[in-house]
Enzyme design. Structure first.
Site, short mmCIF file in Angstrom:
data_model
loop_
_atom_site.label_atom_id
_atom_site.label_comp_id
_atom_site.label_asym_id
_atom_site.label_seq_id
_atom_site.Cartn_x
_atom_site.Cartn_y
_atom_site.Cartn_z
N GLU A 149 0.82 -1.21 0.00
CA GLU A 149 0.00 0.00 0.00
C GLU A 149 0.86 1.26 0.00
O GLU A 149 0.54 2.25 -0.65
CB GLU A 149 -0.95 0.01 1.20
N TYR A 193 -6.50 6.22 5.05
CA TYR A 193 -6.64 5.27 3.94
C TYR A 193 -5.81 4.00 4.19
O TYR A 193 -6.32 2.88 4.11
CB TYR A 193 -6.20 5.92 2.61
N ASP A 217 -9.68 5.78 -1.48
CA ASP A 217 -8.65 6.47 -2.25
C ASP A 217 -9.29 7.04 -3.53
O ASP A 217 -10.51 7.03 -3.67
CB ASP A 217 -7.49 5.52 -2.58
#
Ligand code: SF4
Length: 349
Positions: A42, A125, A143
């Site tokens: 990520e 996020y 996102d």
């Protein structure tokens, strides 16, 4: 957010999960989705395309297979593993957090979203992505992909920079998550996947979309109107001189002490106004030199555009550390903004 929009969002999980399980891409971090693997992927995926991340991810995990390895890695090796990905604060935060995890969490990421958000480099996020994908929690991760899909589904005209809308969407989406466990992990990834493969920014493939029956913008032909993106701020333009200073002992490299890429290695550079290459070299005490070549190129940062002129210069002595060319290529990390200058040498060597 209107009740009508919430009703549409409630209808997303069932068809999207079915579609995801039949269509998901094979990605290296999906093979073994441990919290460390999901966290690293990520962070790498922020500002970087999936295709570019795959190779970096595999190399990084092979070199540093555990959080403890990441915590103990030497800075130069770490930056070399990241070289070319840009946004170097990401990898510094990764290591800072790895050290905290070793000291305070027995080398593991916590599953609690509040604890995750306290760690360096992990915001709303990323915490949502780790909690749902790695720990199966009922927590969404909103996102740009998710905003695009949902604003098209609901024809929501709120600019995607609106943090209140984003927060409300995050809460509404979390409330429709399936039961804890693998379904949650798959649901988070299914929206990302739909945004990447079907509901693409310029060319949504609505005919093959599992959500077309509930999609308001598809039914009205307004897909291109969403998401509403606020106008971008103009980038500041700077003129920069970069010097490939070659001496009998190698090429000069120094640490940047200020400005963008602070703390990173560079070929000596300067943001210039009315200086000449000669006056900059004189500032560094370099008076006798031969210019071998020069070239112009552009490097774009988030808020700044650098118009760079790179000079390859030969001189006897410089007030900087010098390194052999092979050493620079193999073990010294230099951000792309400066590394591009080496093309001048490659053209000749
Ligand atoms: S129908 Fe089209 S616009 Fe709507 S979510 Fe699917 S791909 Fe996106």
């Amino acid at each position: 957010m209107k009740e009508r929009e919430k009703e549409i969002i409630r209808q997303i999980p069932a068809p999207l999960l079915l579609w995801y399980r039949a269509n998901k891409r094979k990605l290296p971090w999906r093979d073994d989705p441990t919290p460390y693997h999901i966290w690293l992927s990520e962070i790498m995926l922020q500002q970087t395309r999936v295709e570019a991340v795959k190779e970096y991810y595999t190399r990084f995990i092979n070199a540093l297979p555990t959080i403890e390895d990441l915590a103990n890695c030497k800075e130069e090796e770490l930056l070399k593993l990241w070289e070319g990905l840009g946004y170097y604060s990401r990898v510094r935060n990764l290591q800072r957090t790895a050290k905290t995890l070793v000291l305070e969490f027995n080398g593991e990421l916590p599953s609690d979203i509040t604890l995750l958000k306290k760690l360096s480099g992990i915001g709303e996020y990323t915490a949502g992505a780790i909690a749902s994908i790695a720990f199966g929690k009922r927590t969404s991760a909103v996102d740009g992909n998710v905003l695009r899909v949902i604003t098209r589904l609901t024809e929501n005209p709120t600019p995607i920079s609106d943090t209140a809308y984003k927060k409300e969407l995050q809460e509404t989406l979390s409330s429709v998550y399936p039961n804890e466990g693998k379904d949650c992990a798959d649901f988070t990834q299914s929206i990302f996947e739909l945004g990447a493969l079907v509901c693409k920014p310029q060319t949504p493939d609505c005919g093959n979309c599992p959500l077309k029956d509930i999609c308001q913008s598809y039914q009205k032909g307004t897909q291109k109107k969403y998401p509403v993106i606020p106008p971008k701020k103009e980038k500041r333009i700077e003129q920069v001189f970069v010097f490939l200073l070659q001496t009998p002992n190698g090429f000069a490299i120094r640490r940047r002490e200020q400005g963008v890429l602070k703390g990173m290695n560079e070929f000596p550079s300067k943001v210039v106004f009315d200086e000449t290459p000669k006056s900059v070299l004189n500032e560094w005490g370099v008076y006798e030199f031969t210019e071998l070549k020069r070239k112009n190129y552009v490097h774009i940062f988030t808020h700044i555009r650098w118009n760079i002129t790179c000079f390859w210069v030969y001189t006897d002595e410089v007030p900087f550390d010098t390194y052999d060319l092979d050493e620079i290529k193999e073990s010294i990390s230099i951000p792309t903004a400066f590394r591009q200058c080496m093309e001048l040498i490659n053209e000749k060597v």
